[in-house]
Design a protein around this motif. Structure first.
Motif, short mmCIF file in Angstrom:
data_model
loop_
_atom_site.label_atom_id
_atom_site.label_comp_id
_atom_site.label_asym_id
_atom_site.label_seq_id
_atom_site.Cartn_x
_atom_site.Cartn_y
_atom_site.Cartn_z
N SER A 1 38.70 33.69 49.68
CA SER A 1 37.71 34.20 50.62
C SER A 1 36.46 34.66 49.90
O SER A 1 36.55 35.39 48.91
N PRO A 2 35.27 34.28 50.37
CA PRO A 2 34.03 34.75 49.75
C PRO A 2 33.68 36.19 50.14
O PRO A 2 32.72 36.75 49.61
N ASN A 3 34.45 36.77 51.06
CA ASN A 3 34.12 38.08 51.58
C ASN A 3 34.89 39.22 50.93
O ASN A 3 34.75 40.37 51.33
N THR B 1 35.56 38.51 43.15
CA THR B 1 35.26 37.09 43.10
C THR B 1 35.61 36.58 41.70
O THR B 1 35.76 37.36 40.75
N GLN C 1 42.67 30.97 40.99
CA GLN C 1 41.71 30.81 42.10
C GLN C 1 42.44 30.49 43.40
O GLN C 1 42.14 31.07 44.45
N ILE D 1 32.00 28.47 40.67
CA ILE D 1 31.98 29.84 40.17
C ILE D 1 31.05 29.96 38.97
O ILE D 1 30.63 28.98 38.36
#
Length: 445
Positions: A180-182, A186, A174, A214
């Motif tokens: 980054s969430p973008n 993920t 991680q 998560i």
């Protein structure tokens, strides 16, 4: 900012407002900026979609992607055979890091070719290096994915008494790859859950996933133990249920268990074709819907089936209709006038419900202004789709991967005119063959 204008398509937005419309869609950068009856933009690249169905990309909520390297090996395998061949020192333990790269790359490309723009990659990680190469394979393919970090397939991990955990390695990954969430990838945590590890281990891993912010995903509630373990009830009693838990299979749980998920949260991934052939139990599509849970769909393993969602939609729909119809016939009642489950409901399971399960529905799963442009186009000139009378029925009941003309992920074309936009496939196939030969040479299969 690059603009793409998809004009004149039959648009299936998969929203509450409508079933399908004739509309234009403007993509600006990674997102949908307009959906209107007619859009004019001289700066945009134009795609003539007058003979195309335009819809959200499919969302596969459960797939073991690396297994593309041993595709179709298990056409006659039961679940017990599958586990004995792949886990517990079997094929899965013999993979080199480079095998995971090519397996994930080809598995993801197979998904994209079939219009699956998002997958949950439920992994079996042997080392940090394996994880890094698996991630690189997904990145190079250009797919959107939840990389669900899983434990090795060793017996020390996969048993009811196991107190081993893989969460420290997941945290390392991680920190290195998921800041980054973008980004398209993920992170999730693939845990063994309370039926394949010690109870306290499962609880600890659920709590760790929440600390990491998560999704936690696990196999649960199937086989001969599904009805007796009462795992959902136990999780609920310890106040652990929530929308950030994903339960795969769930064939043999009780109505009460499903009701608790409906009340407290959590998603259910049905993999109907594999479940019906391998012995997990009858697909839980109806069990979920009848108790307030909208299920999602997954391919699961291409060791035993193809990697497309068209087949999974048909299996889920017809298996559930057959279950209800047979019950009515046994009671002396002819089914009808309307069938129990609609094609539209199953399409939602394969798109927006999958996005919700993966905690991505703010980005994908439907065609709406402001969402990421994960879009597929189906060619309605193909013989099996022409003429179109009911677009949704055509997608669910008639279409196949060969009809997928174009695929966009976050506004970027990865397939056009029926061809993947990916170079060097022939040379990469030799790497896939090498991976296959390596793992098979080191196991007794």
């Amino acid at each position: 900012m690059k603009k793409t204008l998809i004009k004149g398509g039959t648009v299936i937005p998969v929203t509450d407002q409508t079933t399908y419309i004739k509309a234009d869609i403007l993509i600006e950068g990674t997102k949908i900026s307009k959906i209107e009856p007619s859009i004019h933009d001289e700066e945009a690249d134009i795609i003539n979609a007058s003979n195309r169905i335009v819809m959200p990309g499919f969302v596969d909520s459960h797939r073991h992607t690396w297994e593309s390297m041993i595709r179709n090996i298990g056409a006659d395998w039961s679940l017990q055979t599958y586990l004995s061949k792949l886990y517990y020192g079997g094929i899965g333990s013999k993979r080199r890091p480079q095998d995971d790269y090519i397996g994930n790359l080809f598995g993801a490309l197979e998904a994209l070719d079939a219009g699956v723009t998002t997958i949950l990659d439920w992994t079996m990680i042997n080392s940090i290096e394996h994880a890094e190469e698996s991630i690189r394979g997904l990145q190079d393919a250009g797919i959107r994915a939840v990389f669900a970090y899983g434990a090795p397939g060793d017996e020390a991990f996969w048993n009811n008494d196991s107190t081993l955990t893989h969460t420290d390695d997941a945290k390392t990954i991680q920190s290195a790859y998921f800041q980054s969430p973008n980004q398209l990838l993920t992170l999730g945590l693939a845990i063994r859950g309370p039926e394949f590890s010690a109870w306290d281990t499962a609880v600890n891993e659920i709590n760790t996933a929440r600390e990491m912010g998560i999704l936690a995903t696990m196999h649960l509630g199937f086989g001969t133990w599904g009805r007796t373990a009462h795992s959902i009830e136990r999780l609920d009693e310890q106040h652990l249920l929530g929308k950030d838990l994903n339960f795969t299979h769930m064939n043999r749980v009780t109505d009460e268990a499903m009701k608790r998920i409906a009340a407290k949260g959590g998603s259910v991934s049905v993999t109907p074709e594999v479940e019906m052939m391998m012995g997990h139990g009858y697909p839980a599509t109806g069990l979920a819907l009848e108790n307030g849970v909208k299920p999602t769909l997954g391919v699961d393993v291409v060791t035993s089936t193809g990697g497309d969602m068209f087949a999974q939609m048909k299996f889920a729909l017809q298996a559930e209709r057959a279950r209800v119809n047979e019950k009515l016939l046994d009671e002396g009642i002819m089914p009808g006038p309307d069938l129990h489950l609609s094609a539209n409901q199953i399409l939602e399971c394969a798109t927006i419900e999958g996005a919700k399960a993966l905690l991505l529905d703010d980005k994908i799963g439907s065609l709406e202004v402001g969402k990421e442009a994960d879009i597929i186009l189906l060619n309605t000139c193909d013989l099996n789709l022409s003429p179109i009378t009911d677009p949704i029925g055509a997608v669910v009941q008639t279409a196949h991967p060969g009809n997928v003309d174009s695929v966009f992920v976050a506004g970027k074309a990865v397939k056009r005119h029926g061809q993947l936009l990916f170079s060097n496939l022939d040379s990469l196939r030799s790497q896939l063959s090498d991976a296959q030969q390596h793992v098979l040479a080191h196991t007794n299969v």
